[in-house]
Design an enzyme around this catalytic site. Structure first.
Site, PDB file in Angstrom:
ATOM      1  N   THR A  60      75.184  47.860  50.350  1.00  0.00           N
ATOM      2  CA  THR A  60      75.631  47.245  49.111  1.00  0.00           C
ATOM      3  C   THR A  60      75.821  48.349  48.084  1.00  0.00           C
ATOM      4  O   THR A  60      75.101  49.341  48.070  1.00  0.00           O
ATOM      5  CB  THR A  60      74.685  46.114  48.626  1.00  0.00           C
ATOM      6  OG1 THR A  60      75.377  45.348  47.633  1.00  0.00           O
ATOM      7  CG2 THR A  60      73.380  46.640  48.035  1.00  0.00           C
ATOM      8  N   CYS A  89      70.455  45.046  39.263  1.00  0.00           N
ATOM      9  CA  CYS A  89      70.269  44.219  40.459  1.00  0.00           C
ATOM     10  C   CYS A  89      69.328  44.932  41.431  1.00  0.00           C
ATOM     11  O   CYS A  89      69.151  46.141  41.376  1.00  0.00           O
ATOM     12  CB  CYS A  89      71.599  43.978  41.159  1.00  0.00           C
ATOM     13  SG  CYS A  89      72.814  43.109  40.156  1.00  0.00           S
ATOM     14  N   HIS A 134      71.572  41.177  47.717  1.00  0.00           N
ATOM     15  CA  HIS A 134      71.871  41.838  46.437  1.00  0.00           C
ATOM     16  C   HIS A 134      71.522  40.830  45.330  1.00  0.00           C
ATOM     17  O   HIS A 134      72.303  39.947  45.015  1.00  0.00           O
ATOM     18  CB  HIS A 134      73.360  42.215  46.406  1.00  0.00           C
ATOM     19  CG  HIS A 134      73.786  43.010  45.219  1.00  0.00           C
ATOM     20  ND1 HIS A 134      74.605  44.113  45.327  1.00  0.00           N
ATOM     21  CD2 HIS A 134      73.526  42.883  43.897  1.00  0.00           C
ATOM     22  CE1 HIS A 134      74.831  44.615  44.115  1.00  0.00           C
ATOM     23  NE2 HIS A 134      74.201  43.872  43.233  1.00  0.00           N
TER      24      HIS A 134
END
Lengths: 212, 167
Positions: free
Chosen positions: B28, B34, B51
């Site tokens: 990711t 995040c 994520h």
């Protein structure tokens, strides 16, 4: 994502006009600072997924200079000025007069960093004040913050409010015109990311109801 | 067997999750506030990545929620997916990265300090499920791109200014 489904073509045109007026004023401000003619493209108003939003800025791990501020007052939202690194370097050189400044040599001097932050402040401030004049609303920019890092890492901040109600965003995207800035790969974007309640407030201020 | 010849990198977008088996890896990109959470069963050869964007699904203001977006729902769903694919609950381990503070704001609400809250929320869920966090690279103010490979169970972390490392 009900508020996004409710948007009709007339309202999209209004959002486009907001981008046009705001970015037009910001272009004028930038022209004055650089003493050079700057144009902006006709804005795009797009309904995008969060991942598509990252793609608009060149991809989630594409390194960009992003100036981020929150819009506060009668309506709230997030605003980004996203610049590719060559453009950020060009602008910092122009503003500080340090012709040898390189965006690749970190850490940056305080002067370089704050000059770009101030530029973001002026441009987004002129965007926002024209939007406030146009709508008659009180809109205040927060103090802008600058980050030179991955686009995804920066833009996700602007999606936090939205992400509580939706998996998509309406983004008003205006691109700074390429030719006039003497940088090889110029790409500069203004992203206005309204919070969900923004739309009702703006359209009401302009006398457009959501049920038209 | 032809599958083995096509090693691919499974990409996970923002507020999304997926799982992999060997020889593939999972990645990711552009983690800011995040959190990228990897949960894996080394012996069974299965790993998942989420994520995570927000700490708690109670923040959701609309009916239908995307479970991958919130720490509380994402951890449960990822574990559920892994177990369904053959992973064994007691052997699950976790690695996480992200939760940075990308912008410095003098004022601003809780949402501007979301990174540490995301990290705490993910860890709390993992603790509740008795899943051990074996490595982490959280906080700071750099964006991260992470990739997890099952052959060595290492999480590769790339940042713009601080280079790359594996945990």
């Amino acid at each position: 994502m009900s508020f996004i489904e409710k948007i009709n073509p007339l309202q999209l045109d209004i959002l486009k006009e907001i981008g046009n007026i705001g970015a037009g004023n910001a272009a004028t401000a930038l022209s004055a600072i650089l003493n050079r003619k700057i144009d902006m493209n006709v804005p795009n108003v797009r309904i995008v997924s969060f991942d598509e939003m990252m793609e608009m800025a060149g991809g989630a791990d594409h390194v960009v200079a992003s100036v981020f501020l929150r819009i506060e007052g009668d309506a709230s939202g997030s605003m980004f000025l996203i610049l590719t690194l060559p453009v950020a370097q060009y602008l910092i050189r122009q503003m500080t007069g340090e012709e040898t400044f390189s965006i690749d040599s970190t850490p940056y001097t305080e002067l370089a960093f704050s000059s770009l932050q101030e530029l973001g402040n002026i441009l987004s401030g002129s965007y926002l004040s024209s939007l406030a004049d146009f709508t008659g609303l009180n809109l205040y920019p927060s103090v802008p913050s600058l980050s030179i890092d991955m686009a995804g890492a920066a833009i996700s901040y602007g999606l936090l409010e939205l992400s509580q109600v939706s998996d998509a965003a309406i983004v008003i995207d205006t691109v700074l015109e390429k030719d006039q800035l003497h940088a090889e790969s110029f790409d500069g974007h203004f992203f206005l990311l309204p919070d969900p309640e923004f739309f009702d407030i703006i359209f009401a201020a302009l006398g457009v109801t959501l049920n038209d | 067997m032809t599958d083995l010849l096509h090693v691919k990198v499974v990409k996970v977008g923002i507020a999304d999750m997926n799982i992999i088996k060997p020889p593939h890896s999972i990645r990711t990109s552009g983690l800011g506030s995040c959190v990228g959470l990897v949960i894996y069963d080394e012996k069974k050869g299965i790993a998942g990545l989420a994520h995570v964007m927000l700490p708690d699904s109670s923040l959701a203001k609309s009916g239908q929620i995307n479970v991958a977006k919130f720490a509380d729902t994402a951890v449960k769903e990822l574990v559920h997916l892994l177990v369904k694919e053959g992973a064994r609950m007691p052997f699950l381990k976790a690695k996480l990265a992200g939760g940075a503070q990308m912008f410095q704001f003098a004022s601003g609400g809780d949402l501007m300090r979301i990174g540490p809250r995301n990290v705490d929320a993910v860890k709390k869920e993992l603790l509740d499920l008795r899943i051990q966090v074996v490595a982490e690279d959280v906080g700071g103010n750099s964006g991260r791109t992470i990739e997890f490979k099952l052959n060595d169970c290492l999480l590769n972390i790339r940042t713009v200014n601080k280079g790359t490392k594996s945990i």
